[in-house]
Design an enzyme around this catalytic site. Structure first.
Site, mmCIF file in Angstrom:
data_model
loop_
_atom_site.group_PDB
_atom_site.id
_atom_site.type_symbol
_atom_site.label_atom_id
_atom_site.label_comp_id
_atom_site.label_asym_id
_atom_site.label_seq_id
_atom_site.Cartn_x
_atom_site.Cartn_y
_atom_site.Cartn_z
ATOM 1 N N ASP A 58 37.807 -56.945 -19.980
ATOM 2 C CA ASP A 58 37.611 -57.972 -20.994
ATOM 3 C C ASP A 58 38.743 -58.978 -20.786
ATOM 4 O O ASP A 58 39.860 -58.748 -21.237
ATOM 5 C CB ASP A 58 37.659 -57.362 -22.390
ATOM 6 C CG ASP A 58 37.414 -58.397 -23.478
ATOM 7 O OD1 ASP A 58 36.566 -59.278 -23.287
ATOM 8 O OD2 ASP A 58 38.098 -58.327 -24.522
ATOM 9 N N ASP A 71 40.038 -55.541 -27.697
ATOM 10 C CA ASP A 71 39.864 -55.890 -26.276
ATOM 11 C C ASP A 71 39.628 -54.631 -25.434
ATOM 12 O O ASP A 71 38.871 -54.657 -24.465
ATOM 13 C CB ASP A 71 41.106 -56.621 -25.750
ATOM 14 C CG ASP A 71 41.514 -57.775 -26.635
ATOM 15 O OD1 ASP A 71 41.073 -58.890 -26.369
ATOM 16 O OD2 ASP A 71 42.267 -57.532 -27.588
ATOM 17 N N GLU A 122 33.561 -59.525 -18.188
ATOM 18 C CA GLU A 122 32.826 -60.345 -19.151
ATOM 19 C C GLU A 122 32.681 -61.753 -18.596
ATOM 20 O O GLU A 122 33.648 -62.368 -18.159
ATOM 21 C CB GLU A 122 33.555 -60.396 -20.490
ATOM 22 C CG GLU A 122 32.778 -61.179 -21.536
ATOM 23 C CD GLU A 122 33.464 -61.175 -22.887
ATOM 24 O OE1 GLU A 122 34.113 -62.179 -23.215
ATOM 25 O OE2 GLU A 122 33.361 -60.148 -23.588
#
Length: 195
Positions: free
Chosen positions: A7, A141, A68
Site C-alpha cells: 500500500d 496501511d 495499489e
C-alpha cells in the site's frame, strides 16, 4: 502462492505477505509499514522506502508483488508521493524478476468485503477474519497491504486463464489479414465498326 502486498505511501508504506490459493486457507506471513520522516529530503525518503521494501523481499521471497494502483485524488501532493512510492515498489520487484500486479482500491475492497465502497474499518475487519487474526493490523496501511495480497491471490487464477485464452486466440488467428476481395470489373464493351 506467496504475495507481497504494498500500500504505497511516502510517510507510511504498508507491506503485508500472504500465502495461500483460491479456495484454500490464507496465512499471513508478515505485516508492517516502512516509515520515512515527513521532513526528510524526497530523495532520502525514496531510498528509505526502497531499502525497507528490499528487506521485505529478501526475508519473504514472494512470487508476486501486488501494488495499489494510484488513482486521482483532490490533494495532488498526496497523490504524487503515493505514485513515487508505488514506482519504487514496482522497481524493486521488477529488478528481481518478480511479476507485479496493480489493483485499484475499489477492486481490492470488492474482493475482500464484497463491496467496492467499503470503508477502511470494514476492510480491516474482513482481513482479520480471513487471516484468522486476533485483531485488525494497525495502522490501516498495513491492513490495506494484506488486503492487496489477498485480492491478488483470489484474482490471479481468473486473470491467468483470461490471459491464456487471449494468447491462444492470438495464436490461432492468421498472422496477416486476408486480402480484401476486389469487386469484379465489368469488361468494357468494345466499340467496333459494323459493316
Amino acid at each position: 502462492m506467496r504475495v507481497l502486498g504494498v500500500d504505497p505511501g511516502l510517510t507510511r508504506c504498508g507491506v503485508g505477505v500472504v500465502e495461500g490459493g483460491a479456495g484454500r486457507p490464507l496465512t499471513m506471513l508478515g505485516v508492517g509499514v516502512v516509515r520515512t520522516p515527513a521532513d526528510a529530503d524526497l530523495g532520502h525518503r525514496l531510498v528509505a522506502v526502497e531499502q525497507g521494501l528490499e528487506q521485505w523481499l529478501d526475508e519473504h521471497r514472494p512470487e508476486f508483488v501486488a501494488v495499489e494502483r494510484v488513482f486521482s485524488q483532490h490533494n495532488v501532493r498526496t497523490v504524487m508521493g503515493t505514485a513515487q512510492a508505488s514506482a519504487v515498489a514496482i522497481l524493486c520487484a521488477s529488478r528481481r524478476g518478480i511479476p507485479v500486479a496493480l489493483h485499484t482500491p475499489s477492486e481490492v475492497k470488492a474482493a475482500v468485503t464484497g463491496s467496492g465502497r467499503a470503508d477502511k474499518a470494514q476492510v480491516g475487519t474482513m482481513v482479520t477474519r480471513l487471516l484468522r487474526l486476533d485483531a485488525p493490523p494497525k495502522p490501516a496501511d498495513a491492513a490495506d497491504a494484506l488486503a492487496l495480497a489477498i485480492c491478488h491471490i483470489w484474482r490471479a487464477p481468473a486473470q491467468n486463464r483470461l490471459q491464456q485464452a487471449v494468447a491462444a486466440h492470438a495464436a490461432r488467428a492468421p498472422r496477416t489479414p486476408p486480402a480484401t476481395p476486389r469487386a469484379p470489373v465489368a469488361p468494357h464493351a468494345s466499340k467496333g465498326r459494323t459493316a
